[in-house]
Design a protein around this motif. Structure first.
Motif: not given
Ligand code: BGC
Length: 740
Positions: A570-576, A578-580, A595-603
């Motif tokens: 739940d803390q991982v943006e790509s999972h927040r 929807g489906s990674y 779609e990499y909807a989390e954009g630059i907010y990785v890690g």
């Protein structure tokens, strides 16, 4: 006698005349590009087609008539793959191809040490060279977007800057042997599930800031001689023939002069393969891992189908010549470079390198009560528990699977090291995957155990109750659905009932140490009950010895996490978002749009944005000593760089190394920016009491973001913040500076 000498003299003369007519392509003193053009001009159309696709599972043809040798590739990236049958994945059963297994690339990244990365590249390159390989299929630098990706263990973590700095020396080290590195998998290959059918949708800013930098560094800084296209699609084109990624970015913007190699089975359409930047086709008619048909090489997309198109006049030969030039250039750099070294295999220096990389990359996550290093006063009883203490990890995981010359298990390493100073006992604790085979390479271990989970835990508790220390060695393994190619994990939890085991053991012994073997973060719901936790990665041939060096204190740990350990998904943006994995298209095709909807907010960029507290932050790693940081002094240099200097002191009682990390923030920017981004790091070894000044130089590039409109990097004037610390969450010193 004199009469006999005469013909000899004549012969020498005629030899020297003929050496003057040596074709340019065979003349090592001729300029590289002249050799390329000369060889190209001598080749027939069929010979040109012959060098741009495979002739066996791992080789492509040379030009026999011209004496141009075959090109041999090998996996990569952790050791030299055993020889396989000509047309099969199955190992060939040779007895001279056992290698040194080096630690996984996650471990290398955790050393945060570019010199160690060069040592890695040089050593594995020597093994490749000795095995007569010309291209090493590695290193991998895909960014960790989700902790579930089954191949993260083959990559260098979540941060583009760290991966960029670490990939360059690896590439150089390999190539110093006259062996080409093949940097993979370019690009956006961030999950394994549906890897052949996933079309990634990502904005340009994210592409340029997060997913491309490490590849760019490998090309521009490391001068990589080859790169491997990835299986997935981007812009609706498969990446092995993707016009934007290969023609525009790689060959256009970065001036890449090497060879684009397809991933095995990653080529799909002849027309695109011709025009969209692919140079060398491998593994078609396979799914890249297990299935294949025999002798299909003439039917490769860049074999007869291409030849037919040329012969019928449908396409010209300009693209073909360009591909052949690139392949020839790579050959002159590798198998036609008569001055390249000979390499070496399983040498003592490679064993030492594997040990050093492993022990430098182990991360001490937690050490409450300074239980480590282990004290051997009074000959303690050490209970070692867990399947990963005995399971061979060099076999499995997909294409990086190895036939290692030897592999020291953690239990063996602990016994080797503490054997006469402690009483080492073992309990199985849990049963994970007792099998051990990959493409005909067998571990020879029979790990089957029919006891129930209850029985195993009961035994472990008994052993633990009577011990002075307990070391549980668990985590993931290289089986499908764990850390393994072609599959992802179902969740971030520890498998095989390990959470219960760890809790049950920690309950009866306050000196419980947990060593996590994995290439990925795992959840640790029991984190507060276990005083000592280490991240042990996959450490290869020297696994047990490297772990024992750290447990005993012979090596003071200095590894730092190259990825965030979130508490839960739940803390991982790509999972927040929807489906990674994205969504299947509802148009009757098997494609999935991701779609990499989390954009630059990785890690950590995502963790910081949401102000989440991770389980263990990016950059985290403890030592057996302590380090103090001084204040940062800032200077503007004449060349426009900003210099930051500060002292780091070893304030503890033993020698050790610290990785000081520089993060930059741009709080005033007109576009959203991450709270902070890694832009420098220095690993410094300090004797007790010693102080050293650390110097960082910050370039305009380090302060910039990728501006989509102008398609370039933009530095916005204003105030910037520099934070230096021992992890992304343990900032010790800060300063601000203005840029106009
Ligand atoms: C993998 C590559 C590997 C190739 C050859 C593919 O399945 O994706 O990383 O180099 O096989 O084994």
């Amino acid at each position: 006698m004199k009469k006999i000498l005469l013909p000899t003299v004549t012969l020498l003369f005629s030899l020297s005349v003929s050496s003057k007519t040596t074709p340019v392509y065979l003349d090592p003193s001729a300029p590289l590009e002249d050799r390329v053009e000369d060889a190209l001009s001598r080749m027939t159309l069929e010979e040109k087609i012959g060098v741009i696709h495979a002739q066996s599972k791992f080789s492509s043809a040379g030009v026999p008539r011209l004496g141009i040798p075959e090109l041999w590739t090998t996996d990569g990236p952790h050791g030299i793959r055993p020889e396989v049958l000509w047309d099969e994945w199955e190992q060939a059963g040779w007895t001279n191809d056992s290698c040194i297994a080096f630690p996984a690339l996650t471990c290398l990244a955790a050393t945060w040490d570019p010199e160690v990365s060069y040592l890695y590249g040089k050593s594995i390159g020597e093994e490749a060279r000795y095995r007569k390989k010309d291209i090493l299929l590695g290193p991998g630098v895909n960014i960790l977007r989700t902790p579930l990706n089954g191949r993260n263990f083959e990559y260098m973590g979540e941060d583009p800057y760290l991966a960029s700095v670490m990939v360059v020396p690896y590439v150089k080290g390999v190539q110093d042997n006259g062996v080409a590195a093949c940097v993979k998998h370019y690009a956006l290959n961030n999950n394994e599930v549906n890897r052949h059918m996933t079309n990634v949708i990502v904005d340009d800013r994210t592409l340029y800031e997060i997913y491309l930098p490490a590849f760019k560094a490998a090309v521009e800084g490391g001068h990589a001689w080859s790169i491997m296209g990835s299986y997935n699609l981007y812009n609706d084109e498969w990446n092995c023939h993707n016009s934007r990624l290969l023609n525009d970015v790689l060959k256009g913007e970065w001036d890449f002069d090497g060879v684009v190699v397809s991933d095995w089975g990653g080529t799909h359409i002849t027309d695109q393969a011709i025009t969209n930047g692919l140079d060398l086709e491998f593994g078609s008619w396979t799914n890249g891992l297990s299935a294949g048909t025999s002798n299909a090489y003439d039917n490769y997309f860049m074999a007869y189908p291409y030849l037919e198109k040329i012969k019928s006049g449908e396409v010209g030969t300009e693209e073909l010549d360009n591909k052949v030039r690139r392949v020839l250039r790579l050959m002159f750099r590798t198998n036609m470079d008569s001055s390249r070294p000979y390499g070496s295999m399983a040498s003592e220096s490679h064993m030492k390198a594997a040990h050093k990389i492993g022990s430098d990359g182990i991360v001490l996550l937690k050490n409450d009560g300074n239980i480590l290093p282990l004290s051997t006063e009074n000959k303690p009883t050490i209970a070692v528990i867990g399947e990963n203490a005995i399971k061979m990890m060099t076999v499995g995981g997909g294409s990086s699977s190895l036939k290692a010359k030897y592999e020291i298990s953690p239990l063996e390493g602990i016994r080797n090291h503490f054997g006469d100073k402690a009483n080492v006992v073992y309990a199985r604790g849990y049963v994970g995957d007792p099998s051990g085979e990959y493409n005909g390479v067998v571990t020879g271990q029979d790990l089957s155990d029919n006891r129930s989970e209850m029985e195993l835990i009961k035994e472990a508790r008994e052993v633990a109750t009577n011990a002075d220390y307990v070391i549980i060695i668990g985590g993931l393994n290289k089986s499908a659905g764990q850390d393994c190619e072609d599959s992802d994990r179902a969740d971030m939890k520890l498998p095989y009932n390990q959470d219960k085991l760890i809790e049950a053991v920690a309950e009866v012994n306050p000196k419980t140490i947990y060593i996590n073997i994995s290439g990925n973060p795992v959840e640790m719901p029991w984190v507060d009950q276990v005083p000592v936790i280490l991240q042990g990665w996959y450490l290869g041939s020297e696994a047990g010895n490297a772990l024992a060096s750290v447990l005993s204190g012979e090596v003071n740990p200095s590894g730092k996490l190259p990825m965030t350990f979130p508490q839960t998904l739940d803390q991982v943006e790509s999972h927040r978002h929807g489906s990674y994995l994205g969504k299947p298209r509802n148009d009757g095709t098997p494609f999935v749009d991701n779609e990499y909807a989390e954009g630059i907010y990785v890690g950590y960029r995502g963790m910081d944005k949401n102000n989440f507290t991770p389980l263990f932050p990016f950059g985290h790693g403890l030592s057996y000593t302590d380090f103090k940081y001084g204040d940062i002094k800032t200077d503007l240099l004449e060349n426009g760089l900003i210099e930051l200097r500060l002292n780091v002191t070893n304030s503890g009682k033993i020698a050790g190394a610290e990785v000081a990390q520089l993060y930059i923030s741009d709080p005033e920017c007109s576009v959203p920016r991450p709270v902070k981004e890694l832009k420098g790091f220095k690993k410094v070894y300090l004797e007790p009491g010693e102080t050293r000044e650390i110097v960082f130089q910050v370039s305009p590039q380090d302060l910039s973001y990728f501006d989509v409109e102008s398609h370039g990097w933009r530095l916005e004037p204003g105030m910037f913040e520099a934070s230096v610390g021992s992890s992304s969450k343990d900032i010790r010193s800060k300063t601000r500076f203005a840029v106009d």
